[in-house]
Design a protein around this motif. Structure first.
Motif, PDB file in Angstrom:
ATOM      1  N   LYS A  98       0.820  -1.209   0.000  1.00  0.00           N
ATOM      2  CA  LYS A  98       0.000   0.000   0.000  1.00  0.00           C
ATOM      3  C   LYS A  98       0.860   1.268   0.000  1.00  0.00           C
ATOM      4  CE  LYS A  98      -3.969  -2.203   2.215  1.00  0.00           C
ATOM      5  NZ  LYS A  98      -3.707  -3.477   1.675  1.00  0.00           N
ATOM      6  N   VAL A  99       1.827   1.283  -0.916  1.00  0.00           N
ATOM      7  CA  VAL A  99       2.748   2.408  -1.011  1.00  0.00           C
ATOM      8  C   VAL A  99       2.733   2.957  -2.438  1.00  0.00           C
ATOM      9  CG1 VAL A  99       5.168   3.106  -0.853  1.00  0.00           C
ATOM     10  CG2 VAL A  99       4.252   1.493   0.799  1.00  0.00           C
ATOM     11  N   PRO A 100       2.401   4.247  -2.597  1.00  0.00           N
ATOM     12  CA  PRO A 100       2.536   4.857  -3.923  1.00  0.00           C
ATOM     13  C   PRO A 100       3.955   5.403  -4.088  1.00  0.00           C
ATOM     14  CG  PRO A 100       1.471   6.376  -2.425  1.00  0.00           C
ATOM     15  CD  PRO A 100       1.759   5.126  -1.640  1.00  0.00           C
ATOM     16  N   GLY A 101       4.586   5.084  -5.192  1.00  0.00           N
ATOM     17  CA  GLY A 101       5.935   5.608  -5.399  1.00  0.00           C
ATOM     18  C   GLY A 101       6.789   4.740  -6.283  1.00  0.00           C
ATOM     19  N   ARG A 102       7.995   4.499  -5.825  1.00  0.00           N
ATOM     20  CA  ARG A 102       8.972   3.728  -6.583  1.00  0.00           C
ATOM     21  C   ARG A 102       9.412   2.516  -5.774  1.00  0.00           C
ATOM     22  NH1 ARG A 102      12.686   8.779  -8.591  1.00  0.00           N
ATOM     23  NH2 ARG A 102      11.313   9.471 -10.257  1.00  0.00           N
ATOM     24  N   LYS A 103      10.072   1.607  -6.465  1.00  0.00           N
ATOM     25  CA  LYS A 103      10.587   0.420  -5.803  1.00  0.00           C
ATOM     26  C   LYS A 103      12.047   0.250  -6.208  1.00  0.00           C
ATOM     27  CE  LYS A 103       7.882  -3.218  -5.406  1.00  0.00           C
ATOM     28  NZ  LYS A 103       7.169  -4.476  -5.675  1.00  0.00           N
ATOM     29  N   ARG A 104      12.902   0.026  -5.209  1.00  0.00           N
ATOM     30  CA  ARG A 104      14.303  -0.256  -5.510  1.00  0.00           C
ATOM     31  C   ARG A 104      14.549  -1.750  -5.328  1.00  0.00           C
ATOM     32  NH1 ARG A 104      15.755   3.956  -1.134  1.00  0.00           N
ATOM     33  NH2 ARG A 104      15.013   2.945   0.733  1.00  0.00           N
ATOM     34  N   HIS A 105      15.152  -2.344  -6.332  1.00  0.00           N
ATOM     35  CA  HIS A 105      15.488  -3.758  -6.345  1.00  0.00           C
ATOM     36  C   HIS A 105      17.001  -3.839  -6.191  1.00  0.00           C
ATOM     37  CE1 HIS A 105      11.448  -4.526  -8.000  1.00  0.00           C
ATOM     38  NE2 HIS A 105      11.668  -3.389  -8.631  1.00  0.00           N
ATOM     39  N   ILE A 106      17.449  -4.591  -5.194  1.00  0.00           N
ATOM     40  CA  ILE A 106      18.867  -4.590  -4.856  1.00  0.00           C
ATOM     41  C   ILE A 106      19.390  -6.016  -4.761  1.00  0.00           C
ATOM     42  CG2 ILE A 106      20.560  -3.913  -3.106  1.00  0.00           C
ATOM     43  CD1 ILE A 106      18.715  -1.615  -2.356  1.00  0.00           C
ATOM     44  N   VAL A 107      20.601  -6.218  -5.268  1.00  0.00           N
ATOM     45  CA  VAL A 107      21.313  -7.475  -5.111  1.00  0.00           C
ATOM     46  C   VAL A 107      22.604  -7.161  -4.360  1.00  0.00           C
ATOM     47  CG1 VAL A 107      22.370  -9.461  -6.264  1.00  0.00           C
ATOM     48  CG2 VAL A 107      20.385  -8.346  -7.287  1.00  0.00           C
ATOM     49  N   VAL A 108      22.826  -7.882  -3.262  1.00  0.00           N
ATOM     50  CA  VAL A 108      24.027  -7.697  -2.452  1.00  0.00           C
ATOM     51  C   VAL A 108      24.727  -9.040  -2.281  1.00  0.00           C
ATOM     52  CG1 VAL A 108      23.109  -5.714  -1.179  1.00  0.00           C
ATOM     53  CG2 VAL A 108      22.784  -8.006  -0.267  1.00  0.00           C
ATOM     54  N   ASP A 109      26.016  -8.984  -1.927  1.00  0.00           N
ATOM     55  CA  ASP A 109      26.715 -10.222  -1.613  1.00  0.00           C
ATOM     56  C   ASP A 109      26.378 -10.613  -0.175  1.00  0.00           C
ATOM     57  OD1 ASP A 109      28.274  -8.637   0.049  1.00  0.00           O
ATOM     58  OD2 ASP A 109      30.161  -9.053  -0.980  1.00  0.00           O
ATOM     59  N   CYS A 110      26.978 -11.679   0.321  1.00  0.00           N
ATOM     60  CA  CYS A 110      26.647 -12.177   1.664  1.00  0.00           C
ATOM     61  C   CYS A 110      27.112 -11.249   2.782  1.00  0.00           C
ATOM     62  CB  CYS A 110      27.237 -13.568   1.858  1.00  0.00           C
ATOM     63  SG  CYS A 110      26.475 -14.757   0.758  1.00  0.00           S
ATOM     64  N   ARG A 111      27.962 -10.300   2.477  1.00  0.00           N
ATOM     65  CA  ARG A 111      28.391  -9.308   3.463  1.00  0.00           C
ATOM     66  C   ARG A 111      27.549  -8.044   3.394  1.00  0.00           C
ATOM     67  NH1 ARG A 111      32.780  -9.631   6.201  1.00  0.00           N
ATOM     68  NH2 ARG A 111      33.141  -7.396   6.113  1.00  0.00           N
ATOM     69  N   GLY A 112      26.592  -7.999   2.460  1.00  0.00           N
ATOM     70  CA  GLY A 112      25.735  -6.830   2.309  1.00  0.00           C
ATOM     71  C   GLY A 112      26.320  -5.770   1.402  1.00  0.00           C
ATOM     72  N   LEU A 113      27.369  -6.104   0.666  1.00  0.00           N
ATOM     73  CA  LEU A 113      28.002  -5.153  -0.252  1.00  0.00           C
ATOM     74  C   LEU A 113      27.259  -5.170  -1.584  1.00  0.00           C
ATOM     75  CD1 LEU A 113      31.705  -6.075   0.559  1.00  0.00           C
ATOM     76  CD2 LEU A 113      30.406  -4.130   1.432  1.00  0.00           C
ATOM     77  N   LEU A 114      26.974  -3.996  -2.101  1.00  0.00           N
ATOM     78  CA  LEU A 114      26.145  -3.832  -3.289  1.00  0.00           C
ATOM     79  C   LEU A 114      26.755  -4.460  -4.538  1.00  0.00           C
ATOM     80  CD1 LEU A 114      23.522  -2.435  -4.302  1.00  0.00           C
ATOM     81  CD2 LEU A 114      24.960  -0.480  -4.880  1.00  0.00           C
ATOM     82  N   LEU A 115      25.941  -5.260  -5.239  1.00  0.00           N
ATOM     83  CA  LEU A 115      26.329  -5.825  -6.528  1.00  0.00           C
ATOM     84  C   LEU A 115      25.585  -5.145  -7.661  1.00  0.00           C
ATOM     85  CD1 LEU A 115      26.377  -9.648  -5.674  1.00  0.00           C
ATOM     86  CD2 LEU A 115      28.308  -8.052  -5.734  1.00  0.00           C
ATOM     87  N   ALA A 116      24.296  -4.861  -7.448  1.00  0.00           N
ATOM     88  CA  ALA A 116      23.500  -4.199  -8.488  1.00  0.00           C
ATOM     89  C   ALA A 116      22.251  -3.597  -7.860  1.00  0.00           C
ATOM     90  CB  ALA A 116      23.104  -5.177  -9.579  1.00  0.00           C
ATOM     91  N   VAL A 117      21.736  -2.553  -8.510  1.00  0.00           N
ATOM     92  CA  VAL A 117      20.509  -1.910  -8.060  1.00  0.00           C
ATOM     93  C   VAL A 117      19.728  -1.454  -9.288  1.00  0.00           C
ATOM     94  CG1 VAL A 117      21.577   0.358  -7.808  1.00  0.00           C
ATOM     95  CG2 VAL A 117      19.542  -0.169  -6.504  1.00  0.00           C
ATOM     96  N   MET A 118      18.408  -1.507  -9.179  1.00  0.00           N
ATOM     97  CA  MET A 118      17.540  -1.036 -10.252  1.00  0.00           C
ATOM     98  C   MET A 118      16.321  -0.386  -9.605  1.00  0.00           C
ATOM     99  SD  MET A 118      15.912  -3.151 -13.467  1.00  0.00           S
ATOM    100  CE  MET A 118      14.915  -4.270 -12.522  1.00  0.00           C
ATOM    101  N   VAL A 119      15.909   0.752 -10.130  1.00  0.00           N
ATOM    102  CA  VAL A 119      14.745   1.458  -9.605  1.00  0.00           C
ATOM    103  C   VAL A 119      13.633   1.375 -10.636  1.00  0.00           C
ATOM    104  CG1 VAL A 119      13.848   3.678  -8.798  1.00  0.00           C
ATOM    105  CG2 VAL A 119      16.199   3.021  -8.268  1.00  0.00           C
ATOM    106  N   THR A 120      12.435   0.991 -10.171  1.00  0.00           N
ATOM    107  CA  THR A 120      11.265   0.886 -11.042  1.00  0.00           C
ATOM    108  C   THR A 120      10.091   1.589 -10.374  1.00  0.00           C
ATOM    109  OG1 THR A 120      10.478  -1.171 -10.026  1.00  0.00           O
ATOM    110  CG2 THR A 120      12.034  -1.391 -11.866  1.00  0.00           C
ATOM    111  N   THR A 121       8.968   1.608 -11.065  1.00  0.00           N
ATOM    112  CA  THR A 121       7.748   2.076 -10.409  1.00  0.00           C
ATOM    113  C   THR A 121       7.370   1.046  -9.353  1.00  0.00           C
ATOM    114  OG1 THR A 121       6.299   0.958 -11.973  1.00  0.00           O
ATOM    115  CG2 THR A 121       6.950   3.216 -12.524  1.00  0.00           C
TER     116      THR A 121
END
Length: 194
Positions: free
Chosen positions: A123-146
């Motif tokens: 129930k949130v109007p806005g955007r969604k960030r999709h994130i892939v991280v390694d097992c230590r929480g370090l960023l591998l990839a990010v994508m922003v969509t509706t």
């Protein structure tokens, strides 16, 4: 950055083409100042024009970030620094496992309607960030969509991007929102176990 941090970053920095004799105009500013300015901008969430006078002119910093981003040099620097952090923790610089998830974020009224959606589950109007991280929480990839984009639909191009950049990746942990055809597709097309 402290001098110790700059020592690590300087050694991990990719070399621009002009320094390798491949043409282009030499950069006439200090990379440390430019990276400090970009870090300040990102950490503070400020606009380019609000860059304090302690840094180079905002348009020079913007041109640096845009040029290095377009050439993939900022991503390469990020990947190298992530590899150093992983090595320091006793791990291989390239991850073999990852975690994927998403988060819906309420958008301000100034965000154009074309880039906003409605996440009916949260129930949130806005955007969604999709994130892939390694097992230590370090960023591998990010994508922003509706916000209306389902997790499993955004996961396919995101996982393909991650797989192309990280060939050792074999396993991706995900919640139930990624169940269904995505699991089979990832196994067949990307040789990834989701």
């Amino acid at each position: 950055m402290s001098d110790a941090e700059w020592g690590v970053v300087r050694d991990a920095m990719p070399i621009p083409a002009w320094m390798n004799g491949k043409g282009g105009q030499p950069e006439s500013y200090c990379h440390r100042q430019m990276l400090d300015a970009v870090r300040y901008l990102v950490a503070g969430g400020i606009t380019w024009r609000a860059m304090p006078g302690d840094f180079p002119a905002w348009d020079r910093v913007y041109a640096f970030a845009r040029r290095w981003g377009a050439q993939g040099l900022l991503a390469e620097l990020h990947d190298r620094l992530r590899g150093l952090v992983r090595e320091e923790a006793g791990r291989d610089p390239e991850p073999t496992a990852a975690v994927i998830d998403s988060q819906s974020v309420r958008a301000a009224a100034t965000v154009p309607a074309s880039s906003r959606g409605y996440d009916a589950g949260k129930k949130v109007p806005g955007r969604k960030r999709h994130i892939v991280v390694d097992c230590r929480g370090l960023l591998l990839a990010v994508m922003v969509t509706t916000a209306s984009v389902q997790d499993r639909h955004a996961a396919a191009p995101l996982l393909k991007c991650v797989r192309d950049r990280h060939r050792k990746l074999m396993l991706v942990w995900a919640d139930g929102g990624y169940a269904g055809r995505l699991v089979v597709w990832a196994k067949e097309k990307l040789q990834l176990t989701v």
